[in-house]
Structures are given as structure tokens and as C-alpha cells.
Design a protein around this motif. Structure first.
Motif, PDB file in Angstrom:
ATOM      1  N   LEU A  97       0.737  -1.230   0.125  1.00  0.00           N
ATOM      2  CA  LEU A  97      -0.051   0.076   0.144  1.00  0.00           C
ATOM      3  C   LEU A  97       1.070   1.366   0.043  1.00  0.00           C
ATOM      4  O   LEU A  97       0.538   2.183  -0.683  1.00  0.00           O
ATOM      5  N   ASP A  98       1.834   1.218   0.890  1.00  0.00           N
ATOM      6  CA  ASP A  98       2.800   2.377   0.876  1.00  0.00           C
ATOM      7  C   ASP A  98       3.580   2.664  -0.447  1.00  0.00           C
ATOM      8  O   ASP A  98       3.493   3.891  -0.932  1.00  0.00           O
ATOM      9  N   PHE A  99       3.808   1.605  -1.176  1.00  0.00           N
ATOM     10  CA  PHE A  99       4.422   1.749  -2.534  1.00  0.00           C
ATOM     11  C   PHE A  99       3.509   2.322  -3.809  1.00  0.00           C
ATOM     12  O   PHE A  99       3.797   3.217  -4.551  1.00  0.00           O
ATOM     13  N   TYR A 100       2.271   1.893  -3.522  1.00  0.00           N
ATOM     14  CA  TYR A 100       1.295   2.053  -4.445  1.00  0.00           C
ATOM     15  C   TYR A 100       1.068   3.782  -4.174  1.00  0.00           C
ATOM     16  O   TYR A 100       0.980   4.215  -5.248  1.00  0.00           O
ATOM     17  N   LYS A 101       0.862   4.148  -3.161  1.00  0.00           N
ATOM     18  CA  LYS A 101       0.581   5.554  -2.749  1.00  0.00           C
ATOM     19  C   LYS A 101       1.628   6.384  -3.504  1.00  0.00           C
ATOM     20  O   LYS A 101       1.620   7.614  -3.930  1.00  0.00           O
TER      21      LYS A 101
END
Length: 162
Positions: A97-101
Motif C-alpha cells: 500500500l505504501d509503494f502504491y501511494k
């Protein structure tokens, strides 16, 4: 059930140590994205990144070696995160989720090959991430199926849960 297990040999050539084995359930989803998992380094499946400084301060450069030929982003400086000190012992979607954001063009985050859907079992997780759901919200969608599974598995347990 609570004992830590250390494999006596590598379970896979790409998993170099116990840390990579522990992290694998959480980081394997990156294999279906444009993010490198450090294949071609000595710490594969323990880091994540891509050739864009937006992903973080940790750097690595994947190179061909005896285990992997032509790793993603071969010979390119990748920026990202080092997970080796993270003591997470269960599946987390936080890294993903962090990388997607952080990804500037979210339409290019997931590979067009549908490999992510294969890793996740369906396209549902991808849709939830794209919809902006949090990890807690995503985990909540699993609860009904997990409850059914817990009931179904009871008859197979040698030692009932306490």
C-alpha cells in the motif's frame, strides 16, 4: 505453534535466508508490479524499490548473477525501502500500500500480465488497493471467509486450538 522455524536449507534459490522467508508472504505481491524485490542483490525479497527516488532513501543496483539472469532494473540504481530490520511476523499489506501511494502514475503500478491477480488469487485485492482501501478495510473483507475456513478445519486438527 509458536516456535520459530529456521529452514536448514534455502527453500528456493531466490530466498537467501530466514529473513527473506519471513518477509515473503508480505512482499511476494511486488512480483506482479513494477517494483523490484532486489533480485540480483544479496538481499532479494528483503528490499523493494525502483529507479525513482520517490520510493525512498535506500538504494540498490540489481545485477545478473548465478541465481538470476536479467533481474528487473538490471544495472539501474533503485530507490526504495529495506525491510530487513522489520520484525513483522505475519502477512502485512503495508509495504504494498505504501509503494502504491508513492507511485506517480498508478495506472502503471500493476503489470499488464495479470501476474498480481494470480499471486493474490483473484483481482479483488488489486481493485481494493486501487479504490484506496486501507489494510484494515481490506482485512475486514476477508473475515467471513476466514470464519468459514476456521469452522471447516476444526475436524482436521490433531490438537484443538486453545
Amino acid at each position: 505453534h509458536q516456535m520459530r522455524y529456521v529452514p536448514p536449507v534455502r527453500p528456493s534459490p531466490g530466498l537467501p535466508n530466514e529473513v527473506s522467508v519471513r518477509l515473503y508472504p508480505s512482499v511476494c505481491f511486488f512480483e506482479g508490479t513494477t517494483v523490484s524485490l532486489g533480485r540480483g542483490t544479496e538481499f532479494s525479497f528483503q528490499v523493494a524499490g525502483a529507479p525513482d527516488p520517490v520510493y525512498g532513501p535506500f538504494t540498490f543496483t540489481p545485477r545478473s548473477n548465478a541465481i538470476i539472469k536479467k533481474p528487473p532494473y538490471e544495472n539501474q540504481l533503485c530507490y526504495g525501502q529495506d525491510f530487513r530490520q522489520d520484525t513483522t511476523s505475519r502477512l502485512t499489506l503495508r509495504y504494498l500500500l505504501d509503494f502504491y501511494k508513492l507511485t506517480p502514475d498508478k495506472s502503471k503500478f500493476f503489470l499488464a500480465t495479470k501476474h498480481f491477480d494470480l499471486l493474490a488469487g483473484t483481482d479483488e485485492l488489486k481493485k481494493q488497493i486501487q479504490a484506496g482501501m486501507t489494510e484494515a478495510q481490506i482485512r475486514q473483507t476477508w473475515q467471513a471467509d476466514l470464519a468459514k475456513y476456521a469452522t471447516m478445519r476444526k475436524k482436521y486438527l490433531l490438537y484443538p486450538d486453545k
